[in-house]
Design a protein around this motif. Structure first.
Motif, PDB file in Angstrom:
ATOM      1  N   MET A   1       0.362 -16.181   7.637  1.00 57.84           N
ATOM      2  CA  MET A   1      -1.055 -15.932   7.870  1.00 57.84           C
ATOM      3  C   MET A   1      -1.597 -15.128   6.696  1.00 57.84           C
ATOM      4  N   CYS A   2      -2.671 -15.629   6.133  1.00 58.34           N
ATOM      5  CA  CYS A   2      -3.257 -14.975   4.971  1.00 58.34           C
ATOM      6  C   CYS A   2      -4.078 -13.751   5.400  1.00 58.34           C
ATOM      7  N   ASP A   3      -4.474 -12.968   4.415  1.00 61.96           N
ATOM      8  CA  ASP A   3      -5.270 -11.764   4.687  1.00 61.96           C
ATOM      9  C   ASP A   3      -6.579 -12.096   5.389  1.00 61.96           C
ATOM     10  N   LEU A   9      -8.753 -12.087  12.822  1.00 63.20           N
ATOM     11  CA  LEU A   9      -8.126 -11.784  14.110  1.00 63.20           C
ATOM     12  C   LEU A   9      -8.270 -10.304  14.452  1.00 63.20           C
ATOM     13  N   ASP A  10      -8.069  -9.439  13.481  1.00 69.50           N
ATOM     14  CA  ASP A  10      -8.206  -8.002  13.683  1.00 69.50           C
ATOM     15  C   ASP A  10      -9.619  -7.680  14.187  1.00 69.50           C
ATOM     16  N   ALA A  11     -10.625  -8.293  13.585  1.00 69.03           N
ATOM     17  CA  ALA A  11     -12.018  -8.065  13.998  1.00 69.03           C
ATOM     18  C   ALA A  11     -12.272  -8.589  15.406  1.00 69.03           C
ATOM     19  N   GLN A  46       5.730  -9.846  10.860  1.00 66.40           N
ATOM     20  CA  GLN A  46       5.424  -8.450  11.181  1.00 66.40           C
ATOM     21  C   GLN A  46       3.968  -8.112  10.894  1.00 66.40           C
ATOM     22  N   ARG A  47       3.365  -8.781   9.910  1.00 66.40           N
ATOM     23  CA  ARG A  47       1.947  -8.540   9.630  1.00 66.40           C
ATOM     24  C   ARG A  47       1.092  -8.916  10.845  1.00 66.40           C
ATOM     25  N   LEU A  48       1.419 -10.041  11.475  1.00 68.61           N
ATOM     26  CA  LEU A  48       0.687 -10.453  12.684  1.00 68.61           C
ATOM     27  C   LEU A  48       0.973  -9.484  13.823  1.00 68.61           C
TER      28      LEU A  48
END
Length: 139
Positions: A1-3, A9-11, A46-48
């Motif tokens: 998943m890219c930045d 998703l974070d938003a 882990q980023r996700l």
């Protein structure tokens, strides 16, 4: 998943603060102990997971790609994988996975805020039907 996708998703999870969120994706965000398939999982999972746990409102993760019925948890979040509509990988955690022609299945997922219930249906299989009321075979 890219930045960009992780930022989106974070938003969305921030907008849903205080509400239960359910995540649906294709590639596994966790190793499943399947040596042939684990390398095909989500890159840098882990980023996700960090995004999902940051908000505390993700209640369940659903994903596919491995064509097996699997359930577990990652970072305290329950997950499940449904089998799929064509061949599945045989269970082999030592490294010799094979593809088997298994009955196709689909799942119906019921979510009501307090629970998640997953019904898997092997829709091409035909089994005898029995009536619980009479104890007799119907078909």
């Amino acid at each position: 998943m890219c930045d960009d996708r992780l930022g989106w998703l974070d938003a969305r999870l921030a907008e849903a603060a205080g509400k239960a969120a359910y995540i649906f994706l294709h590639h596994p965000p966790v190793e499943l102990g399947l040596t042939l398939l684990d390398p095909l999982g989500l890159e840098q999972p882990q980023r996700l997971i960090d995004v999902l746990t940051r908000h505390g409102n993700v209640r369940y993760i659903f994903f596919g790609h491995v064509h097996r019925d699997i359930a577990g948890t990652v970072a305290g979040i329950p997950f499940s994988v449904q089998r799929g509509l064509h061949a599945r990988f045989m269970l082999d955690v030592v490294g010799d996975e094979m593809v088997e022609q298994a009955p196709p299945a689909y799942s119906i997922i019921l979510i009501d805020g307090a629970r998640v219930v997953i019904h898997s249906h092997d829709f091409l299989e035909q089994w005898p039907l029995w009536s619980p009321a009479t104890g007799q075979r119907v078909r």
